[in-house]
Design a protein around this motif. Structure first.
Motif, PDB file in Angstrom:
ATOM      1  N   GLU A 168       6.164  13.386  -5.850  1.00 38.39           N
ATOM      2  CA  GLU A 168       4.858  12.921  -5.372  1.00 38.39           C
ATOM      3  C   GLU A 168       4.868  11.483  -4.851  1.00 38.39           C
ATOM      4  O   GLU A 168       3.843  10.993  -4.361  1.00 38.39           O
ATOM      5  CB  GLU A 168       3.798  13.049  -6.476  1.00 38.39           C
ATOM      6  N   ASP A 169       6.017  10.823  -4.951  1.00 38.34           N
ATOM      7  CA  ASP A 169       6.127   9.479  -4.387  1.00 38.34           C
ATOM      8  C   ASP A 169       6.410   9.509  -2.883  1.00 38.34           C
ATOM      9  O   ASP A 169       6.431   8.455  -2.232  1.00 38.34           O
ATOM     10  CB  ASP A 169       7.239   8.687  -5.085  1.00 38.34           C
ATOM     11  N   SER A 170       6.637  10.692  -2.344  1.00 44.93           N
ATOM     12  CA  SER A 170       6.853  10.810  -0.892  1.00 44.93           C
ATOM     13  C   SER A 170       5.613  10.300  -0.171  1.00 44.93           C
ATOM     14  O   SER A 170       4.506  10.822  -0.366  1.00 44.93           O
ATOM     15  CB  SER A 170       7.117  12.267  -0.504  1.00 44.93           C
ATOM     16  N   ALA A 171       5.793   9.289   0.666  1.00 46.72           N
ATOM     17  CA  ALA A 171       4.667   8.620   1.317  1.00 46.72           C
ATOM     18  C   ALA A 171       5.222   7.548   2.256  1.00 46.72           C
ATOM     19  O   ALA A 171       6.425   7.312   2.307  1.00 46.72           O
ATOM     20  CB  ALA A 171       3.750   7.964   0.284  1.00 46.72           C
ATOM     21  N   GLY A 198       2.783  -4.294   8.425  1.00 42.21           N
ATOM     22  CA  GLY A 198       4.098  -3.964   8.942  1.00 42.21           C
ATOM     23  C   GLY A 198       4.146  -2.510   9.367  1.00 42.21           C
ATOM     24  O   GLY A 198       3.180  -1.762   9.173  1.00 42.21           O
ATOM     25  N   PRO A 199       5.282  -2.062   9.912  1.00 48.87           N
ATOM     26  CA  PRO A 199       5.397  -0.689  10.415  1.00 48.87           C
ATOM     27  C   PRO A 199       5.541   0.356   9.320  1.00 48.87           C
ATOM     28  O   PRO A 199       5.371   1.542   9.571  1.00 48.87           O
ATOM     29  CB  PRO A 199       6.653  -0.735  11.275  1.00 48.87           C
ATOM     30  N   GLY A 200       5.836  -0.087   8.102  1.00 46.59           N
ATOM     31  CA  GLY A 200       5.939   0.852   6.992  1.00 46.59           C
ATOM     32  C   GLY A 200       7.343   1.396   6.772  1.00 46.59           C
ATOM     33  O   GLY A 200       8.191   1.363   7.662  1.00 46.59           O
ATOM     34  N   THR A 201       7.549   1.908   5.559  1.00 46.02           N
ATOM     35  CA  THR A 201       8.771   2.624   5.208  1.00 46.02           C
ATOM     36  C   THR A 201       8.373   4.036   4.802  1.00 46.02           C
ATOM     37  O   THR A 201       7.578   4.209   3.883  1.00 46.02           O
ATOM     38  CB  THR A 201       9.511   1.959   4.028  1.00 46.02           C
ATOM     39  N   ARG A 202       8.930   5.006   5.507  1.00 46.08           N
ATOM     40  CA  ARG A 202       8.626   6.404   5.186  1.00 46.08           C
ATOM     41  C   ARG A 202       9.631   6.904   4.165  1.00 46.08           C
ATOM     42  O   ARG A 202      10.823   6.986   4.459  1.00 46.08           O
ATOM     43  CB  ARG A 202       8.667   7.280   6.437  1.00 46.08           C
ATOM     44  N   TYR A 240       0.838  -1.190   0.000  1.00 52.99           N
ATOM     45  CA  TYR A 240       0.000   0.000   0.000  1.00 52.99           C
ATOM     46  C   TYR A 240       0.880   1.251   0.000  1.00 52.99           C
ATOM     47  O   TYR A 240       1.978   1.267   0.559  1.00 52.99           O
ATOM     48  CB  TYR A 240      -0.872   0.066   1.259  1.00 52.99           C
ATOM     49  N   GLN A 241       0.336   2.315  -0.583  1.00 53.93           N
ATOM     50  CA  GLN A 241       0.953   3.643  -0.494  1.00 53.93           C
ATOM     51  C   GLN A 241       0.048   4.520   0.360  1.00 53.93           C
ATOM     52  O   GLN A 241      -1.155   4.619   0.097  1.00 53.93           O
ATOM     53  CB  GLN A 241       1.095   4.254  -1.880  1.00 53.93           C
ATOM     54  N   GLN A 242       0.613   5.138   1.394  1.00 53.88           N
ATOM     55  CA  GLN A 242      -0.165   6.018   2.258  1.00 53.88           C
ATOM     56  C   GLN A 242       0.452   7.410   2.220  1.00 53.88           C
ATOM     57  O   GLN A 242       1.485   7.664   2.849  1.00 53.88           O
ATOM     58  CB  GLN A 242      -0.215   5.491   3.692  1.00 53.88           C
ATOM     59  N   ILE A 243      -0.187   8.293   1.486  1.00 56.37           N
ATOM     60  CA  ILE A 243       0.246   9.688   1.417  1.00 56.37           C
ATOM     61  C   ILE A 243      -0.268  10.422   2.653  1.00 56.37           C
ATOM     62  O   ILE A 243      -1.354  10.108   3.156  1.00 56.37           O
ATOM     63  CB  ILE A 243      -0.267  10.334   0.123  1.00 56.37           C
ATOM     64  N   LEU A 244       0.500  11.373   3.137  1.00 55.02           N
ATOM     65  CA  LEU A 244       0.159  12.086   4.360  1.00 55.02           C
ATOM     66  C   LEU A 244      -1.266  12.635   4.303  1.00 55.02           C
ATOM     67  O   LEU A 244      -1.646  13.299   3.326  1.00 55.02           O
ATOM     68  CB  LEU A 244       1.144  13.229   4.582  1.00 55.02           C
ATOM     69  N   GLY A 245      -2.051  12.308   5.328  1.00 55.35           N
ATOM     70  CA  GLY A 245      -3.427  12.805   5.394  1.00 55.35           C
ATOM     71  C   GLY A 245      -4.434  11.960   4.647  1.00 55.35           C
ATOM     72  O   GLY A 245      -5.613  12.326   4.563  1.00 55.35           O
ATOM     73  N   GLN A 246      -3.998  10.841   4.103  1.00 57.14           N
ATOM     74  CA  GLN A 246      -4.900   9.967   3.349  1.00 57.14           C
ATOM     75  C   GLN A 246      -4.846   8.548   3.899  1.00 57.14           C
ATOM     76  O   GLN A 246      -3.935   8.183   4.638  1.00 57.14           O
ATOM     77  CB  GLN A 246      -4.511   9.963   1.870  1.00 57.14           C
TER      78      GLN A 246
END
Lengths: 114, 115
Positions: free
Chosen positions: A85-88, A106-110, A35-41
């Motif tokens: 725009e790939d920052s997420a 998982g905890p994710g990769t920022r 998954y991609q999680q953009i800030l605020g989404q």
């Protein structure tokens, strides 16, 4: 029981560089999601694997993103070349079977693209 | 097509007060509904899920949600919140159990607890 492992936890790159993320799902889980999680989404599904086959990659920007799950266990997600725009946060999840069975995240990769 | 709307992006409440986080969905077929919680710098964790049966679903950490088909809602509630409940909460919907099913997440509600 060990959870979903992801690395690295943080990554900063410049635009046009490439980057790769790694995910190791819970042992025995056949289905793996990126998954991609953009800030605020909320998280947006990029790709879903069932064992080592792709079930759904309809929202994966295939001109720059690629993913593989060799041997049906761990997986890598690559971005080449990266855009601002790939920052997420990139989240990996796994489940015992596909569909709506509980997904474990998982905890994710920022990722920060400068 | 399915969609999820979380009506509040932020909800501030005082400790020990009740809270309700609102979620509305749209789907043309049977739905399966979920609430996930995301603590700072962590992945998502399932709080509760509605698959079928009783419309009142109880989850972990004292949370519960009620499925209301006529209002297409699945609001999350807790009678008394604690500082440790500070997190982002995501409502999600799926249309089935097949390999083609996928979960659609809402945009999230940030719950902040004031002492």
């Amino acid at each position: 029981e060990a959870g979903v492992a992801q690395s690295p936890r943080y990554k900063i790159i410049e635009k046009r560089q490439s980057v790769a993320f790694w995910c190791n799902p819970i042992s025995g889980h056949a289905t793996l999601y990126w998954y991609q999680q953009i800030l605020g989404q909320g998280p947006k599904l990029l790709i879903q694997f069932q064992n080592n086959g792709v079930v759904d990659d309809s929202q994966l920007p295939k001109d720059r993103f690629s993913a593989e799950r060799l041997k049906g266990v761990d997986s890598t997600l690559k971005i080449q070349p990266a855009k601002l725009e790939d920052s997420a946060v990139y989240l990996c999840a796994s489940s015992f079977t596909s569909g709506t069975h509980e997904q474990f995240f998982g905890p994710g990769t920022r990722l920060t693209v400068l | 097509a399915q969609s999820v709307t979380q009506l509040d992006s932020q909800v501030p409440v005082f400790e020990e007060a009740p809270v309700e986080l609102r979620c509305n969905y749209s789907s043309s077929v049977s739905v399966y509904l979920f609430w996930y919680v995301q603590y700072p710098n962590q992945g998502l964790q399932l709080l509760l899920k509605y698959l079928s049966g009783s419309t009142l679903v109880k989850g972990i950490n004292g949370f519960e949600a009620e499925f209301n088909k006529s209002q297409t809602s699945f609001h999350l509630r807790k009678p008394s919140v604690h500082i440790s409940d500070t997190a982002e909460y995501f409502c999600a919907v799926s249309d089935g159990y097949s390999s083609a099913s996928k979960i659609i997440f809402g945009s999230g509600t940030r719950l902040s607890i004031r002492p």
